[in-house]
Motif scaffolding. Structure first.
Motif, mmCIF file in Angstrom:
data_model
loop_
_atom_site.group_PDB
_atom_site.id
_atom_site.type_symbol
_atom_site.label_atom_id
_atom_site.label_comp_id
_atom_site.label_asym_id
_atom_site.label_seq_id
_atom_site.Cartn_x
_atom_site.Cartn_y
_atom_site.Cartn_z
ATOM 1 N N LEU A 167 -7.166 1.568 2.747
ATOM 2 C CA LEU A 167 -7.849 2.449 3.690
ATOM 3 C C LEU A 167 -8.099 1.743 5.015
ATOM 4 C CD1 LEU A 167 -9.235 5.165 4.227
ATOM 5 C CD2 LEU A 167 -11.331 4.191 3.257
ATOM 6 N N ALA A 202 0.216 8.077 -3.497
ATOM 7 C CA ALA A 202 -0.433 8.448 -4.745
ATOM 8 C C ALA A 202 0.486 9.305 -5.613
ATOM 9 C CB ALA A 202 -1.730 9.202 -4.451
ATOM 10 N N CYS A 254 -8.056 0.945 -3.290
ATOM 11 C CA CYS A 254 -7.926 1.829 -2.130
ATOM 12 C C CYS A 254 -8.630 1.284 -0.887
ATOM 13 C CB CYS A 254 -8.490 3.212 -2.453
ATOM 14 S SG CYS A 254 -7.430 4.194 -3.539
ATOM 15 N N PHE A 280 -0.993 1.899 0.606
ATOM 16 C CA PHE A 280 -1.545 2.557 -0.576
ATOM 17 C C PHE A 280 -0.638 2.360 -1.783
ATOM 18 C CE2 PHE A 280 -4.477 4.781 2.248
ATOM 19 C CZ PHE A 280 -5.603 4.880 1.445
ATOM 20 N N ALA A 331 -1.125 8.397 2.456
ATOM 21 C CA ALA A 331 -1.881 8.087 1.246
ATOM 22 C C ALA A 331 -1.515 9.043 0.108
ATOM 23 C CB ALA A 331 -3.376 8.160 1.534
ATOM 24 N N LEU A 357 -2.380 0.449 -4.735
ATOM 25 C CA LEU A 357 -2.544 1.305 -5.910
ATOM 26 C C LEU A 357 -1.767 0.750 -7.103
ATOM 27 C CD1 LEU A 357 -2.410 4.964 -4.512
ATOM 28 C CD2 LEU A 357 -4.346 3.836 -5.624
#
Length: 439
Positions: free
Chosen positions: A361, A386, A357, A330, A382, A334
């Motif tokens: 995922l 973030a 994502c 992630f 995750a 990201l």
């Protein structure tokens, strides 16, 4: 509309042999020019996916039917634009609603082939952009390549949640599973809703607010994960029940993309290329996101020594909470999503983040599928990524917004990093299959 949908659901429940055809047709019309604007395709696809997950169709069949249907809708829309060119504006519907095409044309002229990839996840643009691409004589080979890639992410994003819901409703899950699922889903839904709302309102402190919200959710998960055992057990059982040899191979390839050595190599290459291109602030953002996530994950694993699921023949020795694969994946994707969205309107920025994502995922879910992590492990990973990513962006934008990367930089960064990830995953496949052999 509700009565019609209920009637369709009841009929397909009584005649499941027609579900596959219905799924294919709805996916096709959802992506078909003009018609896709007039039908509630997302609602229909979710409903059909729930029916498929209840036992009528396997996950692979569901995704494949939706993928082929969506791809056919794209091709028909492209052919329509290529056949009529500018005369297409005289067709019924478009003649009285020119605004339906105006937005798609603006996005196509501004972003080119990237608009086909991003617009796939924006409802009003999805059925119109392929037609506009044909109308403006986009080379068919380039259009087909982008559509093939975009249809994969679209099928996963639109069908996987519904299918998983149907499968979960069918299984004899542990008592208390749904209450724990609601306890996790409600705060996550609120978090996403607030982040989307602040982004669309162009709030000046969106990254800082997102970092705070993600950190609060992560802290709540650290406190409450021992009380979510039935949720973890239920979701793990759900994925383990649908294991197949061919899916195992795909999941092993996916999990290799999140391995420590792979992520270190990919992250180092990304940062080095940004520095080579003299993109100093984007490079600092990438370094802060990737290195910060790695250090935070290692520290938290040491503090919260959680044992892995008892699925593997030879269980791994390291602890599982939070998932290092999930946090690394992630953080990496990201970072790419944030950089891709710089200088673009809020809706496109959010769409780039959604696209980013999706591969992360898949990597995270591969860990649960292979029995290496609990679902709350990958959720914690995750949220950690973030949090760090949003905090890094907030720090760098204290005085000025992070600039957009020039197209020449993307042509340097994207092919190199994706080629590295693909090469490592392919090379390591035989060893990975042996390592993750299950009982």
């Amino acid at each position: 509309m509700t009565e019609w949908l209920d009637g369709l659901t009841a009929w397909l429940s009584a005649h499941p042999q027609w579900l596959g055809l219905a799924l294919f047709v709805v996916a096709c019309t959802e992506c078909l020019a003009i018609i896709g604007l007039l039908m509630p395709g997302a609602v229909l696809l979710f409903t059909l996916a729930v029916l498929a997950g209840s036992g009528a169709l396997g996950l692979g069949e569901t995704l494949l039917l939706a993928y082929c249907g969506g791809l056919l809708g794209d091709l028909l829309s492209y052919a329509l634009g290529r056949r009529f060119h500018q005369n297409i504006r005289r067709l019924p519907g478009l003649r009285h609603h020119p605004e339906w095409m105006a937005s798609a044309e603006i996005h196509f002229h501004k972003y080119g082939f990237a608009s086909l990839l991003v617009g796939r996840f924006i409802g009003p643009l999805r059925p119109m952009l392929p037609m506009v691409a044909g109308m403006l004589d986009m080379p068919f080979g380039r259009f087909l390549l982008v559509s093939l890639l975009a249809s994969v992410g679209w099928a996963l994003a639109y069908l996987l949640p519904g299918w998983a819901t149907g499968a979960a409703l069918r299984l004899p899950l542990p008592e208390g599973f749904w209450s724990e699922a609601a306890l996790v889903a409600a705060p996550l839904g609120l978090l996403l809703g607030l982040c989307i709302h602040f982004s669309l309102q162009r709030h000046p402190r969106v990254p800082l607010l997102a970092a705070g919200l993600c950190m609060a959710a992560l802290a709540a998960l650290f406190v409450g994960w021992p009380q979510l055992d039935r949720l973890d057990q239920g979701l793990l059982a759900l994925l383990q029940e649908h294991r197949h040899a061919w899916v195992d191979r795909l999941m092993v390839v996916a999990t290799r993309l999140g391995d420590f050595k792979t992520q270190v190599a990919a992250g180092t290459l990304l940062c080095a290329l940004l520095l080579f291109a003299r993109q100093w602030r984007p490079a600092l953002f990438a370094i802060g996101s990737l290195l910060g996530t790695a250090l935070a994950n290692g520290s938290l694993k040491w503090l919260f020594a959680r044992v892995r699921p008892d699925v593997l023949v030879h269980p791994l020795e390291s602890y599982s909470f939070p998932s290092g694969h999930s946090s690394a994946a992630f953080a990496f994707f990201l970072t790419l999503g944030v950089l891709a969205g710089r200088g673009q309107p809020p809706r496109l920025r959010l769409t780039w983040l959604l696209l980013a994502c999706l591969p992360a995922l898949v990597i995270a879910l591969s860990r649960v599928y292979l029995g290496v992590h609990w679902p709350t492990d990958i959720l914690a990973g995750a949220l950690l990524a973030a949090t760090v990513c949003a905090a890094s962006l907030s720090l760098l934008q204290r005085h000025a917004a992070l600039p957009a990367l020039a197209p020449r930089v993307w042509w340097l960064v994207l092919p190199a990093t994706l080629a590295l990830l693909g090469g490592i995953a392919t090379w390591a496949l035989p060893e990975a299959m042996e390592m993750y052999r299950y009982q």
